[in-house]
Design a protein around this motif. Sequence first.
Motif, short mmCIF file in Angstrom:
data_model
loop_
_atom_site.label_atom_id
_atom_site.label_comp_id
_atom_site.label_asym_id
_atom_site.label_seq_id
_atom_site.Cartn_x
_atom_site.Cartn_y
_atom_site.Cartn_z
N LEU A 162 0.83 -1.21 0.00
CA LEU A 162 0.00 0.00 0.00
C LEU A 162 0.86 1.25 0.00
N GLN A 215 1.45 4.18 -3.67
CA GLN A 215 1.29 5.63 -3.74
C GLN A 215 2.24 6.25 -4.76
N PHE A 232 -10.18 -5.38 2.45
CA PHE A 232 -10.46 -4.25 1.56
C PHE A 232 -11.94 -4.17 1.23
N HIS A 233 -12.38 -2.97 0.85
CA HIS A 233 -13.75 -2.78 0.39
C HIS A 233 -13.79 -3.15 -1.10
N PRO A 268 -15.34 3.18 -9.21
CA PRO A 268 -15.76 4.42 -8.55
C PRO A 268 -15.88 5.57 -9.55
N PRO A 270 -13.01 8.58 -7.30
CA PRO A 270 -12.30 8.01 -6.14
C PRO A 270 -11.46 9.06 -5.43
N PRO A 271 -11.36 8.96 -4.11
CA PRO A 271 -10.52 9.89 -3.38
C PRO A 271 -9.05 9.65 -3.71
N SER A 272 -8.24 10.67 -3.52
CA SER A 272 -6.81 10.50 -3.78
C SER A 272 -6.24 9.48 -2.79
N ASN A 284 -6.17 6.34 -3.10
CA ASN A 284 -7.08 5.22 -3.03
C ASN A 284 -6.63 4.16 -4.03
N ILE A 285 -6.66 2.90 -3.64
CA ILE A 285 -6.32 1.82 -4.57
C ILE A 285 -7.62 1.22 -5.09
N ASN A 286 -7.73 1.16 -6.42
CA ASN A 286 -8.91 0.59 -7.05
C ASN A 286 -8.49 -0.51 -7.99
#
Length: 64
Positions: free
Chosen positions: A19, A23, A42-43, A49, A52-54, A56-58
């Motif tokens: 994680l 970044q 994880f969600h 999304p 997505p917020p900064s 953030n891993i998608n």
Amino acid sequence: MADRASYNLAPRLDIEQILLEAQHRWLRPAEICEILRNYKKFHITSEPPTRPPSMNINVYCGYS
């Protein structure tokens, strides 16, 4: 008979380190696999999304 430990394909990677590195660079396939192995941490959603917020891993698969 073979020892069960010989079937372990790869050592587990450190999720926290993955994680942190995510970044600054794209993740490697082994790192993505490690995240998927630990999916309960994880969600997960079936839709990508919208905004997505900064930091953030998608992970999204576009196959239907």
